[in-house]
Design an enzyme around this catalytic site. Structure first.
Site, PDB file in Angstrom:
ATOM      1  N   GLU A 143       0.816  -1.144   0.116  1.00 30.24           N
ATOM      2  CA  GLU A 143      -0.020   0.031  -0.006  1.00 30.24           C
ATOM      3  C   GLU A 143       0.753   1.132  -0.087  1.00 30.24           C
ATOM      4  OE1 GLU A 143      -3.131   0.321   2.938  1.00 30.24           O
ATOM      5  OE2 GLU A 143      -2.975   2.537   2.781  1.00 30.24           O
ATOM      6  N   CYS A 159      -8.567   4.095   8.162  1.00 29.74           N
ATOM      7  CA  CYS A 159      -9.487   3.449   7.885  1.00 29.74           C
ATOM      8  C   CYS A 159     -10.522   3.388   8.933  1.00 29.74           C
ATOM      9  CB  CYS A 159      -9.271   2.217   6.917  1.00 29.74           C
ATOM     10  SG  CYS A 159     -10.844   1.260   6.824  1.00 29.74           S
ATOM     11  N   THR A 187      -3.539   3.070   5.580  1.00 31.96           N
ATOM     12  CA  THR A 187      -5.008   3.126   6.056  1.00 31.96           C
ATOM     13  C   THR A 187      -5.120   2.086   7.247  1.00 31.96           C
ATOM     14  OG1 THR A 187      -5.161   1.037   4.600  1.00 31.96           O
ATOM     15  CG2 THR A 187      -6.234   3.246   3.808  1.00 31.96           C
TER      16      THR A 187
HETATM   17  S1  SF4 Z   1     -11.783  -1.136   3.981  1.00 35.66           S
HETATM   18 FE1  SF4 Z   1     -10.149  -0.074   5.417  1.00 35.66          FE
HETATM   19  S2  SF4 Z   1      -9.297  -1.898   5.940  1.00 35.66           S
HETATM   20 FE2  SF4 Z   1     -10.354  -2.659   4.311  1.00 35.66          FE
HETATM   21  S3  SF4 Z   1      -9.243  -2.813   2.241  1.00 35.66           S
HETATM   22 FE3  SF4 Z   1     -10.143  -0.633   2.542  1.00 35.66          FE
HETATM   23  S4  SF4 Z   1      -8.722   0.799   3.659  1.00 35.66           S
HETATM   24 FE4  SF4 Z   1      -8.007  -1.580   4.022  1.00 35.66          FE
END
Ligand code: SF4
Length: 296
Positions: free
Chosen positions: A130, A205, A173
């Site tokens: 990422e 996230c 994230t």
């Molecule tokens: S929802 Fe959040 S944890 Fe899931 S893939 Fe996307 S960024 Fe990553």
């Protein structure tokens, strides 16, 4: 008998669920059109899921191994800009891009802000796909800062801020919000000190946040916690760190067969066990673990 409780928000997040659905669609399309579906790198950090698809003929390949006519499934963590361009140049392939929209948002932010003249600070693991994908879209100077950065890292950060007067920060994230807040505080102080400007985006996230909060809360009221997830999954490792802080008896495993005899003996003595799982752990693996622990 052992009682087992599963933490709220455990397991597959929106992004991974979406990626798995897209993978399933690609397998179907490949069958219908007599083509081959491949994953460009493991789709998610869960070896059991990757193996399962391997058995259906969906191989994990690198860019050099992509054959003409393939349906290429791109991982949820995203890919670098360079790889994206190379895929676009390939003839007769179909790209199924499962990059999570939250990761895509960071790509757009760093690309835009770096074009505006900002130098970028990315908090995250520099070796994680990422972070590599994010860094590849920055059109200027940047620094990747590890969440638990050392004195040496702090020196490099201070130097970077001293030499760049417009700073924009983002975080991987799956970062822990407390680490990102600590970094932002530090950067703000250093930027003000050097007379520069500083801006940032909230990129941690919320799925990760909710999962970590619920797991932390559960960990403090059970006898032991089991975190289910791939050993190579960064968000599972961070989730484990959160529960371990609250409960010494925390274990991170991929499946029931991963427990050592010593761990089993310890779990057998517990009355209440909590389960949580990383973002790339499908529901069936959580159910399997729950059923196993309930039989102890
Ligand atoms: S929802 Fe959040 S944890 Fe899931 S893939 Fe996307 S960024 Fe990553």
């Amino acid at each position: 008998m052992v009682k087992v409780v599963t933490a709220e928000y455990s397991g597959v997040c929106f992004g991974v669920r979406r990626a798995l659905k897209m993978l399933e669609r690609s397998v179907k399309q490949a069958e219908d059109e007599n083509r081959k579906a491949v994953m460009l790198g493991p789709l998610i950090h869960n070896p059991r899921v990757v193996d399962q698809y391997g058995k259906k003929g969906v191989e994990v390949v690198s860019l050099e191994d992509v054959c003409s006519g393939s349906i290429v499934v791109v991982r949820s963590h995203g890919i670098t800009l360079d790889i994206e361009k190379k895929l676009q140049e390939m003839d007769e392939i179909t790209v199924m891009d499962t990059t999570c929209p939250y990761v895509k948002r960071i790509h757009q932010l760093v690309s835009m802000r770096s074009e505006e003249g900002f130098s970028i600070i990315v908090m995250g693991d520099k070796d994680h796909s990422e972070v590599k994908g994010i860094a590849s879209r920055i059109k200027g100077d940047y620094i990747v800062v590890s969440p638990d950065f050392s004195d040496e890292g702090e020196k490099l950060l201070a130097e970077f801020i001293k030499n760049h007067h417009k700073i924009f920060a983002v975080a991987q994230t799956t970062s822990r919000p407390s680490n990102y807040n600590k970094l932002l505080k530090k950067v703000r102080k250093l930027s003000i000190g050097s007379g520069g400007s500083f801006d940032f985006a909230k990129t941690v996230c919320t799925a990760t946040l909710k999962r970590q909060d619920a797991a932390g809360e559960l960990a403090s009221r059970v006898d032991a916690v089991v975190v289910v997830g791939g050993g190579n999954s960064s968000n599972t490792a961070k989730l484990f760190a959160v529960v371990k802080e609250r409960n010494e008896r925390s274990f991170m495993v991929e499946s029931p067969s991963s427990f050592s005899d010593k761990q089993i003996r310890l779990l057998e003595k517990c009355k209440l066990i909590g389960i949580t799982a990383g973002a790339s752990t499908p529901d069936d693996q959580i159910i399997e673990m729950k059923e196993f622990l309930e039989k102890l």
